[in-house]
Design an enzyme around this catalytic site. Structure first.
Site, PDB file in Angstrom:
ATOM      1  N   GLU A 153       0.172   3.392 -45.430  1.00  0.00           N
ATOM      2  CA  GLU A 153       0.567   4.783 -45.287  1.00  0.00           C
ATOM      3  C   GLU A 153       1.448   5.309 -46.420  1.00  0.00           C
ATOM      4  O   GLU A 153       1.474   6.509 -46.680  1.00  0.00           O
ATOM      5  CB  GLU A 153       1.302   4.974 -43.940  1.00  0.00           C
ATOM      6  CG  GLU A 153       0.406   4.859 -42.723  1.00  0.00           C
ATOM      7  CD  GLU A 153      -0.621   5.992 -42.628  1.00  0.00           C
ATOM      8  OE1 GLU A 153      -0.327   7.114 -43.101  1.00  0.00           O
ATOM      9  OE2 GLU A 153      -1.726   5.746 -42.112  1.00  0.00           O
ATOM     10  N   SER A 197       7.566 -14.731  17.148  1.00  0.00           N
ATOM     11  CA  SER A 197       7.934 -16.144  17.366  1.00  0.00           C
ATOM     12  C   SER A 197       8.533 -16.818  16.156  1.00  0.00           C
ATOM     13  O   SER A 197       8.994 -17.958  16.255  1.00  0.00           O
ATOM     14  CB  SER A 197       6.704 -16.937  17.793  1.00  0.00           C
ATOM     15  OG  SER A 197       6.070 -16.271  18.845  1.00  0.00           O
TER      16      SER A 197
END
Lengths: 805, 187
Positions: free
Chosen positions: A214, A492
Site C-alpha cells: 500500500e 430427586s
C-alpha cells in the site's frame, strides 16, 4: 483492584503532552518565518508586499482551517485508539504419558488453538497427523509462570491415551504443553465490534507486507507522497484506467476516520492536510498502529468490520498473531476493496488478489519465492460462519465474567488489555455442546417435544475447575444461559443429601438400616395436606436405606427426612457451598427446591471429591498485558467434617448406576464401570436431571421446557442420555472406593442385613461409618465367633484388609 | 522514560518520539499502576522460620518412620513438576512452588506426595489452615503408614498448634506414632 484512577491518569498524560508541544512549535515556526521575511532586501518591495498580502490572506484562512482540521483529526486519532480488550485463554493442553486423549479430541484442541494441518510442519502453529501420531510445531507463549519457547513435538496416542511425547530429535519428554486457545476478547461496547491490537502484537509480515503493497515509502514521507502519486499516475496512464492509488497509509487512515466516498478536490486536499498534521503530531508507529486497528475490511450485516484483528476473527476465527502468510496476504489484499475481494462471496477474485500480494511480498524480499509459492498453493482458509468466534464459548465466558465481576470493574476488563487464564477445555466444551445439541435432537426423534432445552456443566472433580458450560441447544451469547440462570426444581437430585445426613447420625443409620416405604400424610405450613406417592405408585414396605436411595423411593425418603430435619438439610446445602433461598418445608426432601445446574454441580463437587470441597472456578489467573500478576485463584481445600459418611454415600451412588434408577447408563457408555450418579425428575415430568461423576469428572445435565410446562421427561430418559453422550467420549476413572478414617468395609448377609463374614454364604460387602454396623450377627458369623475365639484377631484383619477395594 | 511527560521537548523529532513512546509508555505505566494495586506476593519467610518444615516435619518424620517409604508409582510428568516445585521452594519462591504443585495435581490429584508437598509449602507461606487441609487430604489419599504418614501428622499437629487447637495438636502427635504401627486403630 484495577482502578478507574489509573485509566484517567494515563489518559491525561497522554493527551497533555502533544498539545503543549504543539503550541510551542506553532509559535516557533511563525517567529522564524517572520524573521526570514524581514531580512529580505526591499528591492522588490511592492511585489513583495503583494506576495505578503496573498500569503497573509492564505495564512489567515489556512491557519484557522488547519487548526480546525487538527482538532478534528486529533480527536478521532486519540479518541479511538486506546481501549484494549482483555484476552481470554482456555486452559493449556498439558501432554504427559497416560493422559486420556483421543486423536479426535486432540484435533479439536489443535483447531481451537489455531493450529493448521500441514504435510510437514515447518512453522510454529502447524501440525501433521498420521493416525495417532501427531507432529506439532508448538508456538512460543508467555504463561503466567513464564515464557515457553516454540518447540517441535511428536505425540503419539494409542488406546485413548497419550503413549509418548518427544522432541523432534527423538528425545523423550516428561511433559509439554500447548499454547492455549484464545477463546474470547472482552472488548469495549462500541457500535462496531472491535478487537484491537498493539503494534508489537502484530505479525511482522503484516507490518512489512502492508507497506510493500500500500505505501512503500511510508517510512520516509510526511503524510503525502508525491513520488507515490506520480508512480500511481504513471501506472494508471499505462493501464488506461485507475489501477493504483497514490494515497499513503496516513491518508487512508484519515479517509477511514471520515468514511465518505465523495471524491471532490476539497475532500482530497483536506485528507492530505490532515495526513500531514497526523504525521507532524505522531510517530510513524502510532499511525501504523491506528491504521491496523482502523482500516475497513468488510461488513457483517449492519456492522462494519474495522481493523485487522477483528477481520482475522471474522474471516479466519483466529487471533491475528496466529495467521499464516497466505491469510495475512489475503487481508492486506482486501484493503483495496473489501467487498469486491470478499473471500466468502468472490473466492476466486480473493484468491487472485492474495496471490498478487504474495508475489509483491516475494518481489520485495519479505517472503522467499518458495514461501510465497507455498502460501499460494494453500486454500484461502476462510471459515464459513463469521459469528463462530465467541459463540462457541459464550456460555462459559459469562461464567468467567461473573467470577471476575467480584473483583474487577467491568470497564477495566474491557479497556486494560488484561490476559485472563481460564479453565475451559476446548475439546470437552465441544463434546458437551454436541452432547446437548445432538442429544436433544435424538430425544425429539424418540418422541419427546422438539422444543426441549438443555444445559450442562462439566468440572474437574478435585480442583473444581470448570471445563465446559453449555447454556442451551444452540451455543451463542444472545441466548438464555440455562446452566447459570435457569433455576429449576431439582427433584430427586436432592435426595442423596437426606441420606448423607442420616449416615452422619453416628450409630443410628447405615446403608442396611431398614426404613418404611409406606404412605405418609403431612400438613404443609400453608395448611394443605401433602401425601407424596412413589414414582411407580406403589409402596414398597420395609426397605434398606440403600434400596430406598438407589430406587429413589419418595415415601421412604420423606420418612427419613423427617428424622434428620429439614433445617439440617438446608444447613447442609449451605455447608456444601450453595447459597440458595429454599423454603424449609418437607417437600424439600423430594426436591421442591429450585437450583441452577451450576449450583447442583457445586452441591455435588464435595461428594465427588471425597469430601474436599472447593468452590467451582472458571478463572485461574489474571495479569496485565506486560505479564504482571494481578490476581490468582489458587486451589484451596475446604474439607467436610464427615468424609466417612460421604465415602459411604458415594458407594450408594455407584449402586444407583449399577442397580438403581440409572442402571441403563453403563450400557450407554460402553460398559464402563465406576460411575456414581443420581437421576432427578420433577412433578408432571417438567424437569429431567442427571448428576454423575467419575473420579476426575463431574457433570450435571438438565433437560426441560423453558416455560416450565410438562415435558414428558424423566431423569433417565432425557438428561442421563445427554450425560452419557458426553461420557461415552471420555474414558472413565472409577470413583474412589477406599474408605477414609472413620469408615470401613464390612460384610453383611445379603438377605437379612445381619453382620456377616467374607466366608459366609450370601455375604456381601458394605461400607459402614464406624459404629453404625448392624448390632445383630448372622447365624454364620455367630457360629464362627463362638468356635474360633482366638482367631478373632485374624477375622478382624480380614474385615479391614482382606478385600480388594 | 522522561520523554513521556513531554517536558524535554527539544525538537520535533523528540516530540514525535515521545508521541510514539506514548503508546508503549501507556502500557508500561498501566502495568506499573496495576501491579501496584495487585495483591502483594507472599513475603519470604524470615530465615529462622524457613527451617520450620525441616525441623518440625521432614527430619523428625524420617526418624519416626526409620525411612520406611510407601510411595505409589509416580508419573514422570509429576516427578518433573515436583522437582521444579522443590527448587522453587528451596529458593524461597513459594508462590511459584504452589503454582507448580497445582499443575502437577491437575495431572495426579490424589498423589499423596504432591498433596503433602503442597501442605509444606503452605506452612512456609504460613497459611496453616490450608497446610492442615492438604496434609489431611494427603493422609486420606496416601498409604497411611511410613514416612509420608508421619509427615502428614506432623504437619497436621504443627498447623493445629498455630491455629490454637492444642488438643488437636496433641492428638496429631499421638497419630505420628501409629504411622509405623500397621495395625489399624479400633473404633
Amino acid at each position: 483492584m484495577v482502578k478507574k484512577r489509573s485509566k484517567k491518569k494515563t489518559g491525561t498524560t497522554r493527551k497533555a503532552a502533544p498539545r503543549k508541544t504543539a503550541k510551542r512549535k506553532t509559535a516557533g515556526r511563525r517567529k522564524s518565518k517572520a524573521r526570514r521575511s524581514a531580512a529580505k532586501p526591499s528591492r522588490f518591495a511592492r511585489l513583495f508586499r503583494l506576495a505578503l498580502l496573498v500569503f497573509g490572506a492564505a495564512l489567515g484562512l489556512l491557519v484557522p482551517w488547519t487548526i480546525y482540521l487538527d482538532h478534528e483529526v486529533r480527536s478521532e486519532f486519540e479518541g479511538r485508539k486506546w481501549d484494549l480488550p482483555s484476552r481470554v485463554y482456555a486452559r493449556p493442553l498439558e501432554f504427559f504419558s497416560g493422559l486420556a486423549l483421543t486423536p479426535e479430541m486432540l484435533r479439536v484442541e489443535l483447531a481451537a488453538a489455531g493450529y493448521k494441518e500441514s504435510a510437514s510442519p515447518n512453522r510454529p502453529g502447524q501440525f501433521s497427523a498420521n493416525g495417532g501420531r501427531f507432529e506439532i510445531y508448538k508456538r512460543a507463549f508467555r504463561f503466567p509462570e513464564g515464557e515457553e519457547p516454540e518447540q517441535r513435538l511428536a505425540v503419539s496416542i494409542s488406546g485413548g491415551r497419550v503413549a509418548s511425547i518427544s522432541t523432534r530429535g527423538g528425545q523423550s519428554l516428561a511433559l509439554a504443553r500447548l499454547d492455549p486457545a484464545e477463546i474470547a476478547s472482552i472488548y469495549p461496547l462500541l457500535r462496531e465490534d472491535r478487537t484491537l491490537v498493539r503494534l508489537e502484537d502484530v505479525p511482522p509480515l503484516l507490518v512489512t507486507g502492508l507497506q510493500a503493497v500500500e505505501d512503500r515509502n511510508f517510512k520516509h514521507h510526511h503524510g503525502v507522497d508525491p513520488r507515490g502519486i506520480a508512480r500511481a499516475m504513471m501506472a494508471n496512464l499505462k493501464a488506461g484506467q485507475a489501477v493504483q492509488g497514490g494515497s499513503t497509509l496516513t491518508q487512508q487512515l484519515v479517509k477511514n476516520y471520515f468514511l465518505n466516498s465523495e471524491r471532490t478536490l476539497v475532500r482530497k486536499v483536506n485528507e492530505a492536510l490532515m495526513a500531514v498534521i497526523l504525521e507532524w503530531r505522531y510517530d510513524k508507529s502510532a499511525i501504523l498502529e491506528a491504521y491496523i486497528n482502523e482500516v475497513f475490511l468488510g461488513q457483517q450485516g449492519a456492522t462494519a468490520i474495522h481493523g485487522f484483528a477483528r477481520a482475522s476473527r471474522f474471516y479466519f476465527d483466529q487471533p491475528l498473531d496466529r495467521l499464516e502468510a497466505g491469510e495475512i496476504a489475503l487481508l492486506i489484499g482486501m484493503v483495496k476493496g473489501p467487498s469486491y475481494y470478499n473471500p466468502r462471496r468472490h473466492p476466486e477474485r480473493a484468491r487472485q488478489r492474495r496471490d498478487a500480494v504474495l508475489a509483491m511480498m516475494a518481489e520485495t524480499g519479505i517472503l522467499t519465492e518458495a514461501q510465497a509459492n507455498e502460501a499460494a498453493s494453500r486454500s484461502l482458509g476462510v471459515v464459513d460462519a463469521p459469528s463462530a468466534f465467541g459463540q462457541k464459548y459464550a456460555a462459559f465466558i459469562q461464567l468467567v465474567r461473573r467470577q471476575l465481576a467480584r473483583e474487577f470493574a467491568e470497564d477495566d476488563l474491557k479497556t486494560e488489555g488484561l490476559r485472563i487464564f481460564t479453565t475451559l477445555a476446548p475439546s470437552e466444551q465441544t463434546a458437551a455442546q454436541d452432547a446437548v445439541s445432538q442429544g436433544l435432537r435424538s430425544l425429539a426423534q424418540a418422541g419427546l417435544p422438539a422444543s426441549l432445552e438443555g444445559a450442562m456443566v462439566v468440572a474437574d472433580v478435585s480442583s473444581g475447575e470448570v471445563r465446559a458450560v453449555v447454556g442451551g441447544r444452540n451455543p451463542g451469547s444472545g441466548g438464555f444461559n440455562r446452566a447459570l440462570d435457569a433455576r429449576r426444581q431439582v427433584g430427586s437430585v436432592i435426595k442423596p443429601l437426606v441420606y448423607l445426613l442420616a449416615l452422619e447420625h453416628q450409630g443410628e443409620y447405615s446403608l442396611v438400616t431398614k426404613i418404611d416405604d409406606e404412605p405418609i400424610t403431612l400438613r404443609q405450613p400453608n395448611g394443605q395436606e401433602w401425601s407424596p406417592s412413589n414414582y411407580d405408585e406403589t409402596s414398597h414396605g420395609e426397605v434398606t436405606l440403600l434400596e430406598a436411595l438407589i430406587n429413589s423411593y419418595n415415601q421412604a425418603t420423606v420418612r427419613l427426612g423427617l428424622e434428620v430435619g429439614v433445617t439440617q438439610l438446608l444447613h447442609r446445602i449451605e455447608q456444601l457451598g450453595v447459597d440458595a433461598d429454599i423454603m424449609p418445608v418437607p417437600s424439600v426432601f423430594l426436591g421442591a427446591a429450585e437450583l441452577t445446574p451450576m449450583q447442583v454441580a457445586q452441591l455435588y463437587q464435595p461428594l465427588a471429591a471425597e469430601g474436599y470441597a472447593v468452590p467451582l472456578r472458571a478463572v485461574i489467573a489474571v495479569e496485565t498485558p506486560g505479564g504482571e500478576s494481578l490476581t490468582r485463584y489458587p486451589l484451596r481445600l475446604m474439607p467436610q467434617d464427615r468424609r466417612d459418611a460421604i465415602a459411604v454415600l458415594n458407594y450408594a451412588l455407584t449402586r444407583v448406576v449399577s442397580d438403581g434408577t440409572a442402571r441403563a447408563l453403563p450400557g450407554l457408555i460402553g460398559g464402563q464401570e465406576g460411575v456414581a450418579g443420581k437421576t432427578g425428575t420433577t412433578n408432571d415430568r417438567r424437569d429431567s436431571w442427571f448428576v454423575g461423576y467419575t473420579r476426575n469428572r463431574l457433570a450435571v445435565a438438565w433437560v426441560g421446557e423453558d416455560d416450565n410446562s410438562p415435558a414428558g421427561v424423566t431423569g433417565s430418559n432425557a438428561a442421563m442420555r445427554l450425560w452419557a453422550r458426553l461420557f461415552s467420549r471420555i474414558p472413565v476413572e472409577p470413583v474412589e472406593t477406599r474408605m477414609p478414617d472413620g469408615a470401613y468395609w464390612g460384610w453383611v448377609d445379603g438377605e437379612t442385613g445381619a453382620l456377616s463374614d467374607k466366608q459366609c454364604n450370601g455375604a456381601v460387602q458394605m461400607p459402614f461409618v464406624a459404629g453404625s454396623e448392624p448390632a445383630y450377627q448372622s447365624s454364620c458369623l455367630a457360629a464362627m465367633t463362638n468356635t474360633d475365639k482366638e482367631d478373632d484377631d485374624r477375622s478382624f484383619w480380614k474385615k479391614w484388609f482382606g478385600k480388594k477395594n | 522514560m522522561t520523554d513521556h511527560s513531554g517536558k524535554s521537548g527539544l525538537a520535533k523529532r523528540t516530540d514525535k518520539h515521545s508521541a510514539s513512546l506514548l503508546s508503549l509508555g501507556l502500557t508500561l505505566a498501566l502495568a506499573l499502576l496495576l501491579s501496584a494495586c495487585a495483591s502483594a506476593p507472599t513475603p519470604p519467610a524470615p530465615v529462622e522460620d524457613r527451617t520450620e518444615v525441616e525441623r518440625e516435619i521432614r527430619e523428625p518424620a524420617e526418624d519416626d518412620s526409620e525411612g520406611v517409604q510407601v510411595f505409589p508409582l509416580q508419573n514422570p510428568a509429576v516427578k518433573t513438576l515436583l522437582a521444579q516445585a522443590g527448587e522453587a521452594e528451596t529458593s524461597g519462591n513459594y508462590d511459584e512452588a504452589s503454582v507448580l504443585l497445582e499443575r502437577a495435581l491437575r495431572i495426579q490429584p490424589h498423589d499423596p506426595e504432591l498433596l503433602q508437598q503442597m501442605a509444606e509449602v503452605q506452612v512456609r507461606k504460613r497459611d496453616y489452615q490450608q497446610a492442615l487441609n492438604f496434609a489431611v487430604r494427603s493422609y486420606d489419599a496416601g498409604p497411611r503408614v511410613g514416612e509420608i504418614c508421619a509427615r502428614n501428622w506432623r504437619t497436621i499437629g504443627l498447623a493445629r498448634e498455630h491455629l490454637g487447637d492444642a488438643d488437636g495438636a496433641r492428638e496429631a502427635e499421638s497419630r505420628v506414632g501409629q504411622c509405623m504401627n500397621t495395625r489399624p486403630q479400633r473404633y
